[in-house]
Design a protein around this motif. Structure first.
Motif, PDB file in Angstrom:
ATOM      1  N   SER A 253       0.805  -1.227   0.000  1.00 10.20           N
ATOM      2  CA  SER A 253       0.000   0.000   0.000  1.00 10.20           C
ATOM      3  C   SER A 253       0.836   1.276   0.000  1.00 10.20           C
ATOM      4  O   SER A 253       0.293   2.377  -0.037  1.00 10.20           O
ATOM      5  CB  SER A 253      -0.909   0.008   1.233  1.00 10.20           C
ATOM      6  N   ASP A 254       2.161   1.147   0.074  1.00 10.93           N
ATOM      7  CA  ASP A 254       3.010   2.349   0.095  1.00 10.93           C
ATOM      8  C   ASP A 254       4.094   2.197  -0.980  1.00 10.93           C
ATOM      9  O   ASP A 254       5.258   1.948  -0.698  1.00 10.93           O
ATOM     10  CB  ASP A 254       3.635   2.518   1.484  1.00 10.93           C
ATOM     11  N   LEU A 255       3.649   2.347  -2.238  1.00  9.95           N
ATOM     12  CA  LEU A 255       4.525   2.105  -3.382  1.00  9.95           C
ATOM     13  C   LEU A 255       4.810   3.404  -4.116  1.00  9.95           C
ATOM     14  O   LEU A 255       3.914   4.230  -4.325  1.00  9.95           O
ATOM     15  CB  LEU A 255       3.860   1.130  -4.358  1.00  9.95           C
ATOM     16  N   THR A 256       6.073   3.584  -4.498  1.00  9.05           N
ATOM     17  CA  THR A 256       6.497   4.734  -5.294  1.00  9.05           C
ATOM     18  C   THR A 256       7.219   4.211  -6.524  1.00  9.05           C
ATOM     19  O   THR A 256       8.056   3.313  -6.410  1.00  9.05           O
ATOM     20  CB  THR A 256       7.463   5.621  -4.475  1.00  9.05           C
ATOM     21  N   VAL A 257       6.874   4.755  -7.675  1.00  9.18           N
ATOM     22  CA  VAL A 257       7.601   4.419  -8.905  1.00  9.18           C
ATOM     23  C   VAL A 257       8.211   5.702  -9.429  1.00  9.18           C
ATOM     24  O   VAL A 257       7.515   6.699  -9.634  1.00  9.18           O
ATOM     25  CB  VAL A 257       6.691   3.786  -9.985  1.00  9.18           C
ATOM     26  N   LEU A 258       9.527   5.667  -9.602  1.00  9.53           N
ATOM     27  CA  LEU A 258      10.264   6.836 -10.088  1.00  9.53           C
ATOM     28  C   LEU A 258      10.850   6.488 -11.448  1.00  9.53           C
ATOM     29  O   LEU A 258      11.393   5.402 -11.637  1.00  9.53           O
ATOM     30  CB  LEU A 258      11.384   7.166  -9.096  1.00  9.53           C
TER      31      LEU A 258
END
Ligand SMILES: C[S@@+](CC[C@H](N)C(=O)[O-])C[C@H]1O[C@@H](n2cnc3c(N)ncnc32)[C@H](O)[C@@H]1O
Length: 208
Positions: A69-74
């Motif tokens: 639930s705490d995903l970041t895509v850079l």
């Protein structure tokens, strides 16, 4: 090279704007090595993860399926993130999307897991790798996990038409330095959509 490579963003934006994502040499229908490494790290799905240079990878979809639930895509290319966002539909709003050059990124928070498949190997200048390490150091909480995959020492010399640096796991560990404990490493042979086999080195580190 003093600052970020100004040619990188237009290159990647062009790639993702002109080529179907499932025809890119790095495409995987299922990012098995990444999922397995994340599982072995033993972090709960409530942990935070940043997929650095995640592009249009399906890793984010599969982690959402598993309750993360705490995903970041850079990624440097907004066009890549657009492909992932479109694919995810309404689920995209639960993910943080960051358009940035990793060699110029100042993280605003810390993460439990840093995942990078096939991005670090593009940093052929020492100054670029130093900048990457600075972003990593700022982003990782102590005890956090770093999962890094690059072309292996006997891997291809280029990817997406760009030169790469190839690594054995020991060389990757030396790049990251003493602040990161190498927990495990393994070799993978990725088969591209065109049927070419590409040897990868994978490492999982723990931030001390
Ligand atoms: C070979 S692709 C791998 C994509 C993804 N990690 C995967 O496994 O499908 C490399 C990715 O890194 C991104 N990239 C390249 N240089 C970057 C940089 N300096 N900062 C951030 N992203 C970068 C590209 O846009 C591309 O999405």
């Amino acid at each position: 090279m003093a600052g970020p490579d100004e040619t990188a963003q237009p290159h990647w934006q062009h790639v993702y704007s002109t080529k179907p994502a499932d025809q890119a040499s790095w495409f995987q229908s299922s990012p098995r090595p990444s999922l397995d490494a994340i599982a072995r790290a033993g972090v709960p799905s409530g942990a935070s993860l940043v997929d650095v240079g995640g592009g249009a990878s399906r890793l984010v979809d599969l982690l959402l399926d598993r309750g993360w639930s705490d995903l970041t895509v850079l990624d440097i290319a907004d066009a890549a993130l657009d492909i992932a966002r479109t694919r995810l539909g309404t689920r995209a709003s639960t993910v943080q999307w960051i358009v940035a050059d990793i060699t110029d990124w100042r993280p605003a928070r810390r993460y439990d897991v840093w995942h990078d498949r096939a991005v670090f190997h593009f940093l052929i200048e020492e100054a670029q790798r130093r900048a990457y390490r600075a972003a990593l150091a700022a982003a990782m909480r102590p005890g956090g996990h770093v999962i890094l995959a690059t072309f292996a020492a006997d891997g291809p010399e280029r990817c997406s038409g760009l030169p790469v640096r190839r690594y054995a796991p020991e060389a990757l560990a030396a790049e990251l330095g003493d602040a990161y404990e190498l927990v495990e490493s393994w070799a993978e042979r990725h088969t591209t959509p065109g049927g070419t086999v590409q040897p990868f080195s994978w490492c999982r580190f723990r931030r001390r």
